[in-house]
Scaffold this motif. Structure first.
Motif, PDB file in Angstrom:
ATOM      1  N   UNK A  63     -56.901   2.938 -88.202  1.00 50.06           N
ATOM      2  CA  UNK A  63     -57.368   3.992 -89.091  1.00 50.06           C
ATOM      3  C   UNK A  63     -58.867   4.259 -89.010  1.00 50.06           C
ATOM      4  N   UNK A  64     -59.632   3.292 -88.465  1.00 49.61           N
ATOM      5  CA  UNK A  64     -61.086   3.497 -88.361  1.00 49.61           C
ATOM      6  C   UNK A  64     -61.421   4.462 -87.239  1.00 49.61           C
ATOM      7  N   UNK A  65     -60.535   4.540 -86.266  1.00 46.96           N
ATOM      8  CA  UNK A  65     -60.827   5.339 -85.091  1.00 46.96           C
ATOM      9  C   UNK A  65     -60.261   6.728 -85.345  1.00 46.96           C
ATOM     10  N   UNK A  66     -61.148   7.708 -85.324  1.00 43.33           N
ATOM     11  CA  UNK A  66     -60.729   9.053 -85.696  1.00 43.33           C
ATOM     12  C   UNK A  66     -59.594   9.550 -84.807  1.00 43.33           C
ATOM     13  N   UNK A  67     -59.631   9.150 -83.547  1.00 40.38           N
ATOM     14  CA  UNK A  67     -58.719   9.734 -82.583  1.00 40.38           C
ATOM     15  C   UNK A  67     -58.358   8.640 -81.574  1.00 40.38           C
ATOM     16  N   UNK A  68     -57.083   8.262 -81.509  1.00 41.21           N
ATOM     17  CA  UNK A  68     -56.726   7.174 -80.584  1.00 41.21           C
ATOM     18  C   UNK A  68     -56.222   7.709 -79.243  1.00 41.21           C
TER      19      UNK A  68
ATOM     20  N   UNK B 218     -64.051   9.710 -70.843  1.00 36.10           N
ATOM     21  CA  UNK B 218     -64.357  11.145 -70.893  1.00 36.10           C
ATOM     22  C   UNK B 218     -63.751  11.813 -72.126  1.00 36.10           C
ATOM     23  N   UNK B 219     -62.677  11.221 -72.659  1.00 34.08           N
ATOM     24  CA  UNK B 219     -62.042  11.849 -73.823  1.00 34.08           C
ATOM     25  C   UNK B 219     -62.783  11.561 -75.124  1.00 34.08           C
ATOM     26  N   UNK B 220     -63.672  10.540 -75.099  1.00 32.15           N
ATOM     27  CA  UNK B 220     -64.332  10.163 -76.359  1.00 32.15           C
ATOM     28  C   UNK B 220     -65.463  11.124 -76.672  1.00 32.15           C
ATOM     29  N   UNK B 221     -66.185  11.524 -75.629  1.00 34.24           N
ATOM     30  CA  UNK B 221     -67.331  12.399 -75.823  1.00 34.24           C
ATOM     31  C   UNK B 221     -66.808  13.799 -76.116  1.00 34.24           C
ATOM     32  N   UNK B 222     -66.622  14.077 -77.406  1.00 35.92           N
ATOM     33  CA  UNK B 222     -65.930  15.310 -77.770  1.00 35.92           C
ATOM     34  C   UNK B 222     -66.827  16.540 -77.683  1.00 35.92           C
ATOM     35  N   UNK B 223     -68.146  16.317 -77.771  1.00 36.22           N
ATOM     36  CA  UNK B 223     -69.042  17.470 -77.740  1.00 36.22           C
ATOM     37  C   UNK B 223     -70.246  17.157 -76.854  1.00 36.22           C
ATOM     38  N   UNK B 224     -70.034  17.297 -75.542  1.00 38.47           N
ATOM     39  CA  UNK B 224     -71.073  16.963 -74.576  1.00 38.47           C
ATOM     40  C   UNK B 224     -72.339  17.784 -74.762  1.00 38.47           C
ATOM     41  N   UNK B 225     -72.130  19.079 -75.030  1.00 34.64           N
ATOM     42  CA  UNK B 225     -73.284  19.994 -75.103  1.00 34.64           C
ATOM     43  C   UNK B 225     -74.223  19.564 -76.224  1.00 34.64           C
ATOM     44  N   UNK B 226     -73.652  19.351 -77.424  1.00 36.57           N
ATOM     45  CA  UNK B 226     -74.481  18.940 -78.557  1.00 36.57           C
ATOM     46  C   UNK B 226     -75.117  17.586 -78.290  1.00 36.57           C
ATOM     47  N   UNK B 227     -74.323  16.653 -77.755  1.00 42.54           N
ATOM     48  CA  UNK B 227     -74.847  15.317 -77.493  1.00 42.54           C
ATOM     49  C   UNK B 227     -76.063  15.411 -76.575  1.00 42.54           C
TER      50      UNK B 227
END
Lengths: 156, 429
Positions: A63-68, B218-227
């Motif tokens: 639950x801590x991880x927004x997206x698994x 690659x899936x974790x970095x949801x907003x590359x541009x802002x980052x």
């Protein structure tokens, strides 16, 4: 039509002094999702469900991880079994306070309560708090939808 | 005289309430500040104008600027990205994982708020250790302890540092030349101690480390541009901070400039970003400034200073070491921000009576910074990690912290004291 007309009366329940492992085995054997916990006088004192049992196997951290989605393999999480001392604890240690309705409760009110508390099964109790039955979402919704049947006269 | 006594009593009562943690610290401090000003108005020792002048807007500016940058950076996933990257790089080897996760947390907390860093890194840490089938305990504790330790190294790392820099006029570079070297040694010592204290946990070799390579970075970095944009702004801001002394601009101005630039470049929904700013922290700081300002105005602090001044015969180096341990001891059990805010005017008072304050301010930096490692409630990062760990198979208890965290605090303070004594001429400038 009230909840008592669509609930199952033959309910599999468990006593608070049985172990968590017993509860899990009962779920496995009977293929059910919720075990009402009752005392010696058949009074409903709690409930233990799939989610409560599964937290022992899949700890809350998810639950801590927004997206698994990025976790393509759960690795050891998949094979880690709960420690046996946890399974030998009494049902009372893991059970949740039971949310229930009384026998005369309307179907849509029952459904709304289930939605609000994210329940899949709803225990039904008598005025004295005795466990009388259990209704699943399917039981309730099917009973509601049955009202849509077109009457032979042609009027819905 | 009556004003001095009443304001002192009020201040002690409010501090007591803050430290007891029965009521939210911001509410207590806010009410206390209002009472202090009210008392000052009635007895005529403290005006509203004085109260506002007592607020250190330089500290608030740095905090606000950095909070906005963090609020922009948080949803991009860049923190989680770094944590997962470190996890993959460790190849599932426990000691390597400890060092890498510790390093990532330390580097982030040198420039950003420790609590934010820990809040974002710890869940990924738990995930990685669960996937590896090992206890998250050493890594979680290392992150809290090393982020507290690393934060001491820079002006931006820790709220006490921002406060002290503003009061003592220390620049960003001063911290890098005075504090960073000590922190590097203390950090390595802390790591070595944890390596020893957690030797049993770290000896468990994951059976199937391959699973962590299936974490898709690659899936974790949801907003590359802002980052990218926020990191560029942050990088430029750090660069400007290096030349802060030469350019004659304050860290507050730089931090606020960076926040404004990032907001203009990213153009987020401002209501969302401003909601992320921890206003309660800013109000808490302001309220404490107003209260301490009241104490100063009554002359209560002068009395204390003159008592301390009698110890003038004590060698300054001894005085500094005593201060390190005293502040560390207090900071281990209570919030180090009120301690720092209360001690700053006392040190300034000692300066006014002729003492060299620079070594005392550095002692305050080390004591307030390293002291937080001592107990599970010593710093907010510790509390956050302990709360998160309660939802894993191995919760961190207060008892456990005393066994494995307290030695780290004692060792880092010892390192700081020894190096402080050796390099005392440097700290006296």
């Amino acid at each position: 039509m009230n909840i008592k007309d669509c609930m199952k009366r033959d309910v599999i329940s468990i006593s608070p002094t049985m172990t968590v492992r017993d509860a899990a085995m009962l779920v496995v054997e009977r293929h059910i999702g919720l075990l009402p916990v009752i005392d010696d006088e058949d009074k409903l004192i709690g409930a233990i469900g799939l989610h409560d049992l599964l937290t022992l196997e899949l700890p809350d951290f998810v639950n801590f991880i927004a997206d698994v989605d990025f976790v393509h393999d759960f690795g050891a999480v998949e094979t880690t079994r709960p420690a046996s001392y946890l399974l030998e604890r009494p049902v009372s240690s893991l059970m949740q306070p039971a949310i229930s309705v009384d026998e005369e409760c309307g179907l849509l009110r029952s459904y709304a309560i289930m939605l609000q508390h994210q329940l899949l099964d709803l225990p039904v109790v008598s005025a004295e708090g005795k466990l009388m039955g259990l209704a699943s979402r399917v039981d309730i919704c099917a009973a509601v939808l049955a009202g849509w049947k077109i009457e032979p006269s042609g009027q819905p | 005289m009556i004003g001095t006594i009443l304001s002192t009593l009020l201040f002690i009562a409010i501090l007591g309430l803050i430290f007891s943690e029965k009521i939210n610290r911001t509410i207590v401090a806010f009410a206390g500040a209002i009472l202090m000003v009210g008392l000052g108005r009635v007895l005529g020792f403290y005006s509203e104008a004085q109260a506002i002048a007592a607020i250190d807007f330089k500290t608030l500016g740095v905090l606000l600027g950095m909070m906005i940058l963090v609020a922009l950076l948080e949803p991009t996933g860049v923190f989680q990205y770094l944590a997962v990257w470190a996890g993959r790089l460790s190849r599932g080897k426990p000691i390597r994982l400890l060092i890498l996760m510790g390093t990532v947390t330390t580097v982030l907390s040198m420039f950003l708020d420790n609590v934010t860093t820990v809040v974002l890194i710890a869940p990924v840490t738990i995930l990685i250790s669960e996937i590896l089938g090992i206890s998250p305990l050493p890594y979680l504790m290392a992150e809290a302890l090393l982020s507290d330790t690393g934060g001491v190294a820079t002006l931006l790392g820790d709220p006490p540092n921002i406060l002290i820099a503003s009061a003592a006029g220390f620049s960003f570079v001063d911290f890098l030349t005075h504090s960073l070297p000590i922190v590097i040694v203390a950090w390595l010592v802390a790591l070595a101690i944890m390596r020893y204290l957690f030797r049993n946990e770290l000896a468990v070799i994951p059976e199937n480390p391959a699973a962590i390579f299936r974490l898709d970075v690659s899936e974790i970095l949801t907003d590359r541009v802002t980052a990218r944009r926020v990191l560029i702004v942050l990088g430029v801001a750090l660069l400007v901070l290096f030349f802060q002394g030469l350019l004659g601009i304050s860290p507050a101005f730089i931090a606020l400039c960076a926040a404004a630039a990032a907001l203009v470049w990213v153009r987020p929904d401002p209501s969302k970003i401003l909601k992320q700013v921890e206003w309660s922290v800013l109000v808490f700081f302001s309220a404490l400034f107003v209260m301490v300002g009241g104490l100063e105005a009554t002359g209560a602090l002068k009395t204390l200073v003159s008592i301390l001044d009698n110890f003038g015969n004590v060698a300054p180096v001894i005085f500094g070491v005593i201060l390190i341990w005293l502040v560390a001891g207090i900071s281990a059990v209570v919030d180090n921000v009120p301690v720092t805010i209360a001690l700053i005017p006392i040190i300034q008072g000692l300066g006014a009576s002729g003492m060299n304050t620079d070594p005392l301010f550095w002692a305050l930096v080390f004591g307030a910074g390293f002291g937080g490692n001592g107990t599970i409630i010593g710093s907010t990062a510790n509390i956050v990690v302990a709360n998160l760990s309660e939802r894993t198979r191995t919760p961190i208890t207060s008892k456990l912290w005393n066994k494995r965290g307290l030695p780290v605090m004692l060792a880092t303070c010892l390192v700081a004291s020894v190096l402080y004594v050796i390099a005392f001429p440097l700290f006296s400038r």
